[in-house]
Design a protein around this motif. Sequence first.
Motif, PDB file in Angstrom:
ATOM      1  N   ARG A 157       1.216  -1.169  -0.128  1.00 38.79           N
ATOM      2  CA  ARG A 157      -0.119   0.040  -0.063  1.00 38.79           C
ATOM      3  C   ARG A 157       0.737   1.280   0.096  1.00 38.79           C
ATOM      4  NH1 ARG A 157      -5.592  -1.466  -1.274  1.00 38.79           N
ATOM      5  NH2 ARG A 157      -5.158  -3.592  -0.827  1.00 38.79           N
ATOM      6  N   VAL A 158       0.173   1.857  -0.303  1.00 36.79           N
ATOM      7  CA  VAL A 158       1.308   3.433  -0.906  1.00 36.79           C
ATOM      8  C   VAL A 158       0.420   4.768  -0.456  1.00 36.79           C
ATOM      9  CG1 VAL A 158       2.756   2.295  -2.762  1.00 36.79           C
ATOM     10  CG2 VAL A 158       1.015   3.645  -3.596  1.00 36.79           C
ATOM     11  N   ARG A 159      -0.557   4.397   0.788  1.00 39.13           N
ATOM     12  CA  ARG A 159      -1.171   5.823   1.139  1.00 39.13           C
ATOM     13  C   ARG A 159      -2.181   6.766  -0.304  1.00 39.13           C
ATOM     14  NH1 ARG A 159       3.582   8.972   3.195  1.00 39.13           N
ATOM     15  NH2 ARG A 159       3.393  10.301   1.508  1.00 39.13           N
ATOM     16  N   GLY A 160      -2.634   7.139  -0.404  1.00 41.42           N
ATOM     17  CA  GLY A 160      -3.911   7.780  -0.964  1.00 41.42           C
ATOM     18  C   GLY A 160      -3.339   8.407  -1.734  1.00 41.42           C
ATOM     19  N   THR A 161      -4.114   8.529  -2.832  1.00 41.11           N
ATOM     20  CA  THR A 161      -4.743   9.311  -4.178  1.00 41.11           C
ATOM     21  C   THR A 161      -3.662  10.227  -4.343  1.00 41.11           C
ATOM     22  OG1 THR A 161      -6.646   9.841  -3.525  1.00 41.11           O
ATOM     23  CG2 THR A 161      -7.053   7.720  -4.932  1.00 41.11           C
ATOM     24  N   LYS A 162      -3.885  11.117  -3.621  1.00 36.29           N
ATOM     25  CA  LYS A 162      -3.955  12.605  -3.441  1.00 36.29           C
ATOM     26  C   LYS A 162      -2.410  12.962  -2.826  1.00 36.29           C
ATOM     27  CE  LYS A 162      -7.543  13.911  -5.508  1.00 36.29           C
ATOM     28  NZ  LYS A 162      -7.638  14.230  -6.461  1.00 36.29           N
ATOM     29  N   ASN A 163      -1.919  11.921  -2.429  1.00 33.90           N
ATOM     30  CA  ASN A 163      -0.596  12.362  -1.243  1.00 33.90           C
ATOM     31  C   ASN A 163      -0.033  10.604  -1.070  1.00 33.90           C
ATOM     32  OD1 ASN A 163      -2.426  10.071   0.737  1.00 33.90           O
ATOM     33  ND2 ASN A 163      -1.516  11.490   2.525  1.00 33.90           N
ATOM     34  N   PRO A 164       0.158  10.090  -2.201  1.00 33.73           N
ATOM     35  CA  PRO A 164       0.973   8.909  -2.656  1.00 33.73           C
ATOM     36  C   PRO A 164       2.566   9.226  -2.195  1.00 33.73           C
ATOM     37  CG  PRO A 164       1.114  10.002  -4.467  1.00 33.73           C
ATOM     38  CD  PRO A 164       0.038  10.608  -3.892  1.00 33.73           C
ATOM     39  N   ASP A 165       3.124   7.383  -1.421  1.00 33.51           N
ATOM     40  CA  ASP A 165       4.205   7.754  -0.574  1.00 33.51           C
ATOM     41  C   ASP A 165       5.285   6.994  -1.961  1.00 33.51           C
ATOM     42  OD1 ASP A 165       7.110   6.624   1.294  1.00 33.51           O
ATOM     43  OD2 ASP A 165       6.136   6.267   2.164  1.00 33.51           O
TER      44      ASP A 165
ATOM     45  N   PRO B 232       1.659  16.997  -9.828  1.00 28.66           N
ATOM     46  CA  PRO B 232       3.001  16.870  -8.731  1.00 28.66           C
ATOM     47  C   PRO B 232       4.017  16.183  -8.691  1.00 28.66           C
ATOM     48  CG  PRO B 232       2.007  18.746  -8.439  1.00 28.66           C
ATOM     49  CD  PRO B 232       0.988  17.949  -8.898  1.00 28.66           C
ATOM     50  N   ASP B 233       2.942  14.747  -8.270  1.00 32.83           N
ATOM     51  CA  ASP B 233       3.379  13.519  -7.754  1.00 32.83           C
ATOM     52  C   ASP B 233       3.113  12.700  -8.963  1.00 32.83           C
ATOM     53  OD1 ASP B 233       2.391  13.875  -5.323  1.00 32.83           O
ATOM     54  OD2 ASP B 233       0.885  13.933  -5.291  1.00 32.83           O
ATOM     55  N   LEU B 234       2.912  13.170  -9.906  1.00 31.92           N
ATOM     56  CA  LEU B 234       2.921  12.018 -11.353  1.00 31.92           C
ATOM     57  C   LEU B 234       4.764  12.642 -11.677  1.00 31.92           C
ATOM     58  CD1 LEU B 234      -0.190  12.066 -13.350  1.00 31.92           C
ATOM     59  CD2 LEU B 234       0.665  10.433 -11.370  1.00 31.92           C
ATOM     60  N   ALA B 235       4.663  13.846 -11.234  1.00 31.97           N
ATOM     61  CA  ALA B 235       5.860  14.798 -11.994  1.00 31.97           C
ATOM     62  C   ALA B 235       7.226  14.476 -11.653  1.00 31.97           C
ATOM     63  CB  ALA B 235       5.835  16.170 -12.709  1.00 31.97           C
ATOM     64  N   ALA B 236       7.115  14.005 -10.144  1.00 31.14           N
ATOM     65  CA  ALA B 236       8.152  13.499  -9.434  1.00 31.14           C
ATOM     66  C   ALA B 236       7.889  12.177  -9.947  1.00 31.14           C
ATOM     67  CB  ALA B 236       8.074  14.066  -8.293  1.00 31.14           C
ATOM     68  N   LEU B 237       7.145  11.201  -9.353  1.00 26.53           N
ATOM     69  CA  LEU B 237       7.947   9.723 -10.728  1.00 26.53           C
ATOM     70  C   LEU B 237       8.463   9.719 -11.757  1.00 26.53           C
ATOM     71  CD1 LEU B 237       4.500   8.582  -9.654  1.00 26.53           C
ATOM     72  CD2 LEU B 237       6.421   8.003  -8.145  1.00 26.53           C
ATOM     73  N   ARG B 238       7.880  10.515 -12.484  1.00 22.16           N
ATOM     74  CA  ARG B 238       8.713  10.709 -14.191  1.00 22.16           C
ATOM     75  C   ARG B 238      10.239  11.413 -13.731  1.00 22.16           C
ATOM     76  NH1 ARG B 238       3.512  13.782 -15.550  1.00 22.16           N
ATOM     77  NH2 ARG B 238       2.538  12.541 -16.222  1.00 22.16           N
ATOM     78  N   GLU B 239      10.547  12.277 -13.480  1.00 22.91           N
ATOM     79  CA  GLU B 239      12.107  12.473 -12.939  1.00 22.91           C
ATOM     80  C   GLU B 239      12.865  11.451 -11.855  1.00 22.91           C
ATOM     81  OE1 GLU B 239      11.576  16.137 -10.138  1.00 22.91           O
ATOM     82  OE2 GLU B 239      10.253  17.354 -11.749  1.00 22.91           O
TER      83      GLU B 239
ATOM     84  N   ARG C  17       9.667  -0.332  -7.392  1.00 27.26           N
ATOM     85  CA  ARG C  17      10.878  -0.770  -9.187  1.00 27.26           C
ATOM     86  C   ARG C  17       9.356  -1.076 -10.316  1.00 27.26           C
ATOM     87  NH1 ARG C  17      13.400  -4.770  -8.738  1.00 27.26           N
ATOM     88  NH2 ARG C  17      12.311  -5.851  -7.283  1.00 27.26           N
ATOM     89  N   PRO C  18       8.423  -0.522 -10.270  1.00 25.82           N
ATOM     90  CA  PRO C  18       7.697  -0.855 -11.176  1.00 25.82           C
ATOM     91  C   PRO C  18       7.802  -1.040 -12.698  1.00 25.82           C
ATOM     92  CG  PRO C  18       6.811   1.913  -9.555  1.00 25.82           C
ATOM     93  CD  PRO C  18       8.278   0.550  -9.284  1.00 25.82           C
ATOM     94  N   ASP C  19       7.636  -1.625 -13.201  1.00 21.14           N
ATOM     95  CA  ASP C  19       7.186  -1.282 -15.279  1.00 21.14           C
ATOM     96  C   ASP C  19       6.514   0.322 -15.058  1.00 21.14           C
ATOM     97  OD1 ASP C  19       9.430  -3.514 -15.219  1.00 21.14           O
ATOM     98  OD2 ASP C  19       7.789  -4.685 -15.101  1.00 21.14           O
ATOM     99  N   VAL C  20       5.072   0.397 -14.579  1.00 18.02           N
ATOM    100  CA  VAL C  20       4.338   1.508 -15.008  1.00 18.02           C
ATOM    101  C   VAL C  20       4.128   1.594 -13.537  1.00 18.02           C
ATOM    102  CG1 VAL C  20       2.842  -0.575 -16.236  1.00 18.02           C
ATOM    103  CG2 VAL C  20       3.161   2.203 -17.313  1.00 18.02           C
ATOM    104  N   VAL C  21       3.935   3.159 -13.638  1.00 16.94           N
ATOM    105  CA  VAL C  21       2.502   2.882 -12.268  1.00 16.94           C
ATOM    106  C   VAL C  21       1.640   4.142 -13.542  1.00 16.94           C
ATOM    107  CG1 VAL C  21       2.010   5.087 -10.719  1.00 16.94           C
ATOM    108  CG2 VAL C  21       4.907   4.466 -11.214  1.00 16.94           C
ATOM    109  N   LEU C  22       0.368   3.141 -13.205  1.00 18.25           N
ATOM    110  CA  LEU C  22      -0.668   3.862 -13.705  1.00 18.25           C
ATOM    111  C   LEU C  22      -1.545   4.806 -12.731  1.00 18.25           C
ATOM    112  CD1 LEU C  22      -2.451   0.293 -14.359  1.00 18.25           C
ATOM    113  CD2 LEU C  22      -0.842   1.532 -15.552  1.00 18.25           C
TER     114      LEU C  22
END
Length: 250
Positions: free
Chosen positions: A54-62, A84-91, A70-75
């Motif tokens: 579990r990676v916390r919530g939709t608005k405050n993911p861990d 901003p959370d999605l951008a951080a994952l891309r970075e 180490r996911p191949d893809v995040v949906l």
Amino acid sequence: MKDDTGAAVRVPDTVRRIVSLVPSLTESVAATLPGALVGATDWCSHPPGLDVARVRGTKNPDLDAIRRLRPDVVLANAEENREPDLAALREAGLAVWVTRIETLDGAFASLDRMFRHACRTTPPGWLERAERVWRAPAGGPHRTAVIPIWRRPWMVVGRDTFTGDVLARLGVGNLYAGHAERYPKVPLPELAGSAPDLVVLPDEPYAFSAADGPECFPGLRCVLVSGRDLTWYGPSLVGARARLEAALAG
């Protein structure tokens, strides 16, 4: 490949590890590629007994926890998750596939593309069955409705929403479909004064119930429905139409 937002996403040729940040998408992947799902949010309640990190919530993911998986893809979803959370994952070098779903037909097309291009698999049989179920025209008379999703303050479904389109396909027109906002705040006297045929009260995101909600709309017919049937795009769509039609028929 480009996701629903038009962003280019580098997805590996083989996808073995998936993290989902959207309950509907979590259920969709679990029903299709259960062994590939390694992480989901705390709000991902289906299927029952889902055993993944579990990676916390939709608005405050861990974000650190997601990276460690180490996911191949995040949906993700443009409405459910914060950019901003999605951008951080891309970075961090992760492939992030973002869906944007505002209609039933859009949901079917988006899920088909997600499975083919983000999950690298054949679209599942349940998706085809759901499309067939929702292809039939609505029966019965046209009715109007307001659809509260919150109280204190009162908020309702407005323009360009999946929920509004689901009800429209059942012959129920949203009185606030022409509002400038997608989820406007509307004073209770105005809602009651709009004189809808139905007040549709889902049990999420606000948990409306027989003891919490209908009393605010004296003289109007209130219908309690499953929020999952009304707002989730995934395997639940196969049976959602029959359940919603039964509830609306009363």
